[in-house]
Write an enzyme that holds these catalytic residues in place. Structure first.
Site, PDB file in Angstrom:
ATOM      1  N   ARG A  35     -19.334  14.473  14.989  1.00  0.00           N
ATOM      2  CA  ARG A  35     -19.174  13.206  15.304  1.00  0.00           C
ATOM      3  C   ARG A  35     -19.332  12.951  16.883  1.00  0.00           C
ATOM      4  NH1 ARG A  35     -16.111   9.315  12.259  1.00  0.00           N
ATOM      5  NH2 ARG A  35     -14.795  10.451  10.663  1.00  0.00           N
ATOM      6  N   GLY A 115     -20.665  22.372  12.039  1.00  0.00           N
ATOM      7  CA  GLY A 115     -20.318  23.667  11.900  1.00  0.00           C
ATOM      8  C   GLY A 115     -20.441  24.279  10.604  1.00  0.00           C
ATOM      9  N   GLU A 199      -5.227  -3.805  -8.865  1.00  0.00           N
ATOM     10  CA  GLU A 199      -4.604  -2.432  -9.149  1.00  0.00           C
ATOM     11  C   GLU A 199      -4.481  -1.949 -10.448  1.00  0.00           C
ATOM     12  OE1 GLU A 199      -3.378   0.043  -6.759  1.00  0.00           O
ATOM     13  OE2 GLU A 199      -2.661   0.877  -8.952  1.00  0.00           O
ATOM     14  N   THR A 267      -9.449   3.121  -3.354  1.00  0.00           N
ATOM     15  CA  THR A 267      -8.847   3.687  -4.360  1.00  0.00           C
ATOM     16  C   THR A 267      -8.507   5.271  -3.980  1.00  0.00           C
ATOM     17  OG1 THR A 267     -11.193   4.043  -5.096  1.00  0.00           O
ATOM     18  CG2 THR A 267      -9.796   2.409  -6.066  1.00  0.00           C
ATOM     19  N   GLY A 268      -8.484   5.534  -2.687  1.00  0.00           N
ATOM     20  CA  GLY A 268      -8.054   6.889  -2.369  1.00  0.00           C
ATOM     21  C   GLY A 268      -9.253   7.566  -1.446  1.00  0.00           C
ATOM     22  N   HIS A 441      23.527  -3.095  20.798  1.00  0.00           N
ATOM     23  CA  HIS A 441      23.645  -4.138  20.152  1.00  0.00           C
ATOM     24  C   HIS A 441      22.948  -5.362  21.009  1.00  0.00           C
ATOM     25  CE1 HIS A 441      24.570  -8.008  17.987  1.00  0.00           C
ATOM     26  NE2 HIS A 441      25.015  -8.681  19.317  1.00  0.00           N
TER      27      HIS A 441
HETATM   28  P1  FAD Z   1     -10.104  13.801  10.094  1.00  0.00           P
HETATM   29  O1  FAD Z   1      -9.405  12.991  10.876  1.00  0.00           O
HETATM   30  O2  FAD Z   1     -10.889  13.422   8.955  1.00  0.00           O
HETATM   31  O3  FAD Z   1     -11.071  14.589  10.988  1.00  0.00           O
HETATM   32  C1  FAD Z   1     -11.962  15.654  10.501  1.00  0.00           C
HETATM   33  C2  FAD Z   1     -13.024  15.691  11.503  1.00  0.00           C
HETATM   34  O4  FAD Z   1     -13.957  16.911  11.069  1.00  0.00           O
HETATM   35  C3  FAD Z   1     -14.110  14.601  11.522  1.00  0.00           C
HETATM   36  O5  FAD Z   1     -14.235  13.996  12.857  1.00  0.00           O
HETATM   37  C4  FAD Z   1     -15.320  15.020  11.107  1.00  0.00           C
HETATM   38  O6  FAD Z   1     -16.468  14.456  11.628  1.00  0.00           O
HETATM   39  C5  FAD Z   1     -15.238  16.536  11.471  1.00  0.00           C
HETATM   40  N1  FAD Z   1     -16.045  17.511  10.585  1.00  0.00           N
HETATM   41  C6  FAD Z   1     -16.018  17.572   9.156  1.00  0.00           C
HETATM   42  N2  FAD Z   1     -16.699  18.585   8.883  1.00  0.00           N
HETATM   43  C7  FAD Z   1     -17.277  19.131  10.009  1.00  0.00           C
HETATM   44  C8  FAD Z   1     -18.294  20.222  10.058  1.00  0.00           C
HETATM   45  N3  FAD Z   1     -18.650  20.880   9.233  1.00  0.00           N
HETATM   46  N4  FAD Z   1     -18.540  20.230  11.539  1.00  0.00           N
HETATM   47  C9  FAD Z   1     -18.220  19.472  12.517  1.00  0.00           C
HETATM   48  N5  FAD Z   1     -17.195  18.779  12.263  1.00  0.00           N
HETATM   49  C10 FAD Z   1     -16.843  18.326  10.967  1.00  0.00           C
HETATM   50  N6  FAD Z   1      -2.617   8.314   8.668  1.00  0.00           N
HETATM   51  C11 FAD Z   1      -1.410   7.946   9.532  1.00  0.00           C
HETATM   52  O7  FAD Z   1      -0.726   8.927   9.166  1.00  0.00           O
HETATM   53  N7  FAD Z   1      -1.191   6.663   9.968  1.00  0.00           N
HETATM   54  C12 FAD Z   1      -2.254   5.677   9.824  1.00  0.00           C
HETATM   55  O8  FAD Z   1      -1.901   4.419  10.265  1.00  0.00           O
HETATM   56  C13 FAD Z   1      -3.302   5.839   9.074  1.00  0.00           C
HETATM   57  N8  FAD Z   1      -4.405   5.005   8.902  1.00  0.00           N
HETATM   58  C14 FAD Z   1      -5.483   5.131   8.302  1.00  0.00           C
HETATM   59  C15 FAD Z   1      -6.159   4.051   8.086  1.00  0.00           C
HETATM   60  C16 FAD Z   1      -7.652   4.200   7.516  1.00  0.00           C
HETATM   61  C17 FAD Z   1      -8.398   3.052   7.576  1.00  0.00           C
HETATM   62  C18 FAD Z   1      -7.958   5.689   7.164  1.00  0.00           C
HETATM   63  C19 FAD Z   1      -9.316   5.757   6.537  1.00  0.00           C
HETATM   64  C20 FAD Z   1      -7.182   6.697   7.090  1.00  0.00           C
HETATM   65  C21 FAD Z   1      -5.912   6.358   7.851  1.00  0.00           C
HETATM   66  N9  FAD Z   1      -4.788   7.380   8.024  1.00  0.00           N
HETATM   67  C22 FAD Z   1      -3.687   7.364   8.595  1.00  0.00           C
HETATM   68  C23 FAD Z   1      -5.197   8.677   7.407  1.00  0.00           C
HETATM   69  C24 FAD Z   1      -5.551   9.626   8.708  1.00  0.00           C
HETATM   70  O9  FAD Z   1      -6.705   9.048   9.214  1.00  0.00           O
HETATM   71  C25 FAD Z   1      -5.782  10.952   8.047  1.00  0.00           C
HETATM   72  O10 FAD Z   1      -4.830  11.563   7.416  1.00  0.00           O
HETATM   73  C26 FAD Z   1      -6.039  12.030   9.116  1.00  0.00           C
HETATM   74  O11 FAD Z   1      -7.300  11.485   9.910  1.00  0.00           O
HETATM   75  C27 FAD Z   1      -6.545  13.298   8.861  1.00  0.00           C
HETATM   76  O12 FAD Z   1      -6.730  14.104  10.104  1.00  0.00           O
HETATM   77  P2  FAD Z   1      -7.659  15.604   9.784  1.00  0.00           P
HETATM   78  O13 FAD Z   1      -7.741  15.917  11.310  1.00  0.00           O
HETATM   79  O14 FAD Z   1      -7.274  16.373   8.653  1.00  0.00           O
HETATM   80  O15 FAD Z   1      -9.044  15.054   9.397  1.00  0.00           O
HETATM   81  P1  NAI Z   2      -3.950   5.217  -2.023  1.00  0.00           P
HETATM   82  O1  NAI Z   2      -4.131   6.662  -2.809  1.00  0.00           O
HETATM   83  O2  NAI Z   2      -2.872   5.024  -1.166  1.00  0.00           O
HETATM   84  O3  NAI Z   2      -4.112   4.064  -2.880  1.00  0.00           O
HETATM   85  C1  NAI Z   2      -5.119   3.869  -3.934  1.00  0.00           C
HETATM   86  C2  NAI Z   2      -4.452   2.830  -5.070  1.00  0.00           C
HETATM   87  O4  NAI Z   2      -5.916   2.500  -5.679  1.00  0.00           O
HETATM   88  C3  NAI Z   2      -3.509   3.215  -5.806  1.00  0.00           C
HETATM   89  O5  NAI Z   2      -2.755   2.247  -6.071  1.00  0.00           O
HETATM   90  C4  NAI Z   2      -4.336   3.469  -7.332  1.00  0.00           C
HETATM   91  O6  NAI Z   2      -3.486   3.028  -8.342  1.00  0.00           O
HETATM   92  C5  NAI Z   2      -5.455   2.322  -6.824  1.00  0.00           C
HETATM   93  N1  NAI Z   2      -6.497   2.631  -7.920  1.00  0.00           N
HETATM   94  C6  NAI Z   2      -7.192   3.599  -8.311  1.00  0.00           C
HETATM   95  N2  NAI Z   2      -8.230   3.546  -9.123  1.00  0.00           N
HETATM   96  C7  NAI Z   2      -8.257   2.261  -9.327  1.00  0.00           C
HETATM   97  C8  NAI Z   2      -9.083   1.553 -10.180  1.00  0.00           C
HETATM   98  N3  NAI Z   2     -10.023   2.082 -10.751  1.00  0.00           N
HETATM   99  N4  NAI Z   2      -8.939  -0.095 -10.336  1.00  0.00           N
HETATM  100  C9  NAI Z   2      -7.960  -0.503  -9.625  1.00  0.00           C
HETATM  101  N5  NAI Z   2      -6.997   0.274  -8.858  1.00  0.00           N
HETATM  102  C10 NAI Z   2      -7.153   1.644  -8.740  1.00  0.00           C
HETATM  103  O7  NAI Z   2      -5.285   5.250  -1.149  1.00  0.00           O
HETATM  104  P2  NAI Z   2      -6.121   4.542  -0.126  1.00  0.00           P
HETATM  105  O8  NAI Z   2      -5.313   3.152   0.133  1.00  0.00           O
HETATM  106  O9  NAI Z   2      -7.497   4.443  -0.236  1.00  0.00           O
HETATM  107  O10 NAI Z   2      -5.437   5.361   1.303  1.00  0.00           O
HETATM  108  C11 NAI Z   2      -6.063   6.836   1.133  1.00  0.00           C
HETATM  109  C12 NAI Z   2      -5.298   7.585   2.092  1.00  0.00           C
HETATM  110  O11 NAI Z   2      -5.413   7.077   3.529  1.00  0.00           O
HETATM  111  C13 NAI Z   2      -3.851   7.883   1.798  1.00  0.00           C
HETATM  112  O12 NAI Z   2      -3.604   8.881   1.146  1.00  0.00           O
HETATM  113  C14 NAI Z   2      -3.094   7.190   2.921  1.00  0.00           C
HETATM  114  O13 NAI Z   2      -2.198   8.096   3.035  1.00  0.00           O
HETATM  115  C15 NAI Z   2      -4.002   7.279   3.944  1.00  0.00           C
HETATM  116  N6  NAI Z   2      -3.628   5.998   4.808  1.00  0.00           N
HETATM  117  C16 NAI Z   2      -2.467   6.114   5.479  1.00  0.00           C
HETATM  118  C17 NAI Z   2      -2.224   5.089   6.237  1.00  0.00           C
HETATM  119  C18 NAI Z   2      -1.205   4.882   6.882  1.00  0.00           C
HETATM  120  O14 NAI Z   2      -0.238   5.871   6.941  1.00  0.00           O
HETATM  121  N7  NAI Z   2      -0.359   3.720   7.373  1.00  0.00           N
HETATM  122  C19 NAI Z   2      -3.185   3.824   6.373  1.00  0.00           C
HETATM  123  C20 NAI Z   2      -4.340   3.843   5.632  1.00  0.00           C
HETATM  124  C21 NAI Z   2      -4.891   5.202   4.952  1.00  0.00           C
END
Ligand code: FAD
Ligand code: NAI
Length: 462
Positions: A35, A115, A199, A267-268, A441
């Site tokens: 990125r 990479g 859902e 959906t994950g 408190h």
């Molecule tokens: P990532 O953060 O996905 O980082 C991987 C990096 O590797 C990326 O920048 C990618 O570009 C780079 N990369 C991949 N392959 C290569 C390659 N071959 N060469 C060079 N670079 C590469 N988790 C929470 O705990 N709290 C939250 O509030 C939360 N909110 C979220 C909200 C959303 C909308 C989403 C999508 C996710 C959220 N998550 C949250 C989940 C969280 O973002 C991930 O669990 C976390 O970022 C995982 O960290 P990571 O280091 O494993 O991978």
């Molecule tokens: P999720 O796994 O939390 O939820 C996916 C939902 O989609 C489930 O309830 C599942 O039953 C439903 N689903 C699957 N197939 C479906 C279908 N065909 N029709 C209707 N519903 C369906 O996945 P989500 O919300 O996409 O998040 C992905 C990951 O990102 C999670 O593992 C989460 O931990 C992480 N994340 C964490 C946050 C936080 O910690 N605050 C915020 C956002 C993401």
């Protein structure tokens, strides 16, 4: 070409934390990131931008619903969507630049580009190949979609598109009542969109303590979100400006449709390990792209490790960070480890929902003899003062030993309160330890103490 003790692929929370810890422990370290900015999914298109939009939209909700009650009169603010996105981008920028600063401070090299691992001990970035005594794969995850659903990131979006829509839609269908669906659904509902969550299961937030999930759904419903549960989405048909979602109710196979300006597919997520060369290397995987490791994050190929979203476990930033620190310590000859029994999960809606450890359902499955201490925020003076009396703290403890086994909080600052219980669990504490600890408190944390008291002779303010 350069030679390193460790090269980490991916600069998300797993990779960047691992790199900083490696450098602190004296290892010559580089991170490969494709990125334009550091910080991975979390800082660029995940945790941080979503929390910025949750914060901004919550302020609007407070102004619309609670200001007048507190004697704050005047026109409610209106939404300047462009400025809200600019604010969110500014927050992202501050955070990603912060990681760049930390890399410089700790002498971590950023190898810019995508990479791959042509052979053990080597990492290729562009035309350059670097040597590494150890390689850590921290390549994260990407959104997964459904068959019959084509994402264009404009009308049919994943969370990435949902963080930069052209305008606030009038209507939104969210597929999936998981964390992303409910956080982003809340944002757009507060900003004025009519949000319907479809859902597959017959309850929201799979895996969450059922009692907590029920109250959570009721609260979101009160806020205006609509839910269609037990519904399997069949297809989404989109034009340039609208989409039609077809779903089937699982109980009777009845088919129905919903029209919306925007459809969010939540959906994950699935591991993102494309292009690394896993197959050529013969690295074992357990599912599509998910890398198999042992308890020390080692893959089956010597010198190659993996952490974060691309290995098993909850896809959470703090889980990735902890694994990053642990593998760095292991590479430096120390005993790094992660306690997977005490990884909190937080949903940053309003109210927040936070959980750690066992649920009543998992304890029943295990046939454990447990007790429950529950305390409503209605009995907490501070919560009532800020219109946050809905919700509770629930602590689960072993009925024989009193040891804390889990906690589930829905209410104000739940995402912070949960850590009191996490620390207690790390120390193997009993509910009596929490109950005997003096709590200031008026604080929300008194509700945690009261729930602990409820596990013993009883809460005071219940
Ligand atoms: P990532 O953060 O996905 O980082 C991987 C990096 O590797 C990326 O920048 C990618 O570009 C780079 N990369 C991949 N392959 C290569 C390659 N071959 N060469 C060079 N670079 C590469 N988790 C929470 O705990 N709290 C939250 O509030 C939360 N909110 C979220 C909200 C959303 C909308 C989403 C999508 C996710 C959220 N998550 C949250 C989940 C969280 O973002 C991930 O669990 C976390 O970022 C995982 O960290 P990571 O280091 O494993 O991978
Ligand atoms: P999720 O796994 O939390 O939820 C996916 C939902 O989609 C489930 O309830 C599942 O039953 C439903 N689903 C699957 N197939 C479906 C279908 N065909 N029709 C209707 N519903 C369906 O996945 P989500 O919300 O996409 O998040 C992905 C990951 O990102 C999670 O593992 C989460 O931990 C992480 N994340 C964490 C946050 C936080 O910690 N605050 C915020 C956002 C993401």
């Amino acid at each position: 070409m350069a030679s390193y003790d460790v090269i980490i692929i991916g600069a998300g929370p797993g990779g960047y934390v691992c790199a900083i810890r490696c450098a602190q422990l004296g290892l010559k370290t580089a991170v490969v990131e494709g990125r334009e900015t550091l910080g991975g999914t979390c800082l660029n298109v995940g945790c941080i931008p979503s929390k910025a939009l949750l914060h901004a939209s919550h302020q609007l909700h407070e102004a619309e619903h609670n200001f007048v009650k507190m004697g704050l009169k005047g026109k409610s603010p209106s939404v300047d969507w462009k400025q809200m996105l600019a604010y969110k981008d500014d927050v992202i920028g501050q955070n990603t630049k912060g990681i760049e600063f930390l890399f410089k401070k700790n002498k971590v090299d950023w190898l810019k580009g995508w990479g791959s691992i042509p052979e053990p001990g080597k990492v290729k970035v562009g035309d350059e190949t670097h040597d590494a005594k150890a390689i850590v794969i921290a390549s994260g995850s990407e959104a997964s979609s459904l068959p019959g659903v084509e994402v264009d990131e404009k009308v049919v979006v994943t969370s990435t598109g949902a963080l930069e829509l052209g305008k606030v839609p009038r209507s939104m269908v969210v597929i999936g009542a998981g964390v992303i669906g409910l956080e982003m659904g809340s944002v757009y509902s507060r900003l004025g969109a009519e949000v319907t969550v479809v859902e597959f299961l017959d309850h929201i937030t799979p895996g969450m303590d059922k009692d907590t999930a029920k109250v959570f759904q009721r609260t979101l419903k009160k806020q205006g979100l609509k839910f269609i549960l037990g519904a399997a989405v069949q297809k989404v048909e989109a034009t340039k400006t609208k989409a039609k979602v077809t779903y089937k109710l699982r109980k009777n196979d009845a088919e129905a449709t919903l029209d919306a300006d925007t459809v969010l597919v939540a959906t994950g997520r699935r591991p993102f390990t494309d292009g690394l060369g896993l197959d050529t290397l013969g690295i074992k995987t357990t599912g599509p792209g998910m890398i198999e490791t042992d308890a020390h994050y080692a893959t089956n190929i010597k010198g190659i490790y993996a952490i974060g979203d691309c290995i098993t476990g909850p896809m959470l930033a703090h889980k990735a960070e902890d694994e990053g620190m642990a593998v760095a310590e292991i590479l430096a000859g120390q005993a790094g480890h992660v306690n997977y029994g005490v990884i909190p999960g937080v949903i940053y809606t309003h109210p927040e929902v936070a959980t750690v450890g066992e649920t009543e359902e998992t304890l029943k499955e295990q046939g454990r003899n447990y007790k429950v201490g529950k305390f409503s925020f209605m009995g907490n003076g501070r919560a009532k003062a800020v219109f946050a009396g809905d919700g509770f703290v629930k602590i689960l403890a072993d009925a024989d030993t009193d040891r804390i086994l889990g906690a589930h909080i829905i209410g104000p600052a739940a995402g912070d309160l949960i850590h009191e219980v996490c620390v207690a669990m790390e120390f193997g504490a009993c509910t009596e330890d929490l109950a005997r600890t003096c709590h200031a408190h008026p604080t929300y944390s008194e509700a945690v103490r009261e729930a602990a008291l409820a596990c013993g002779d009883g809460a005071i303010h219940a």
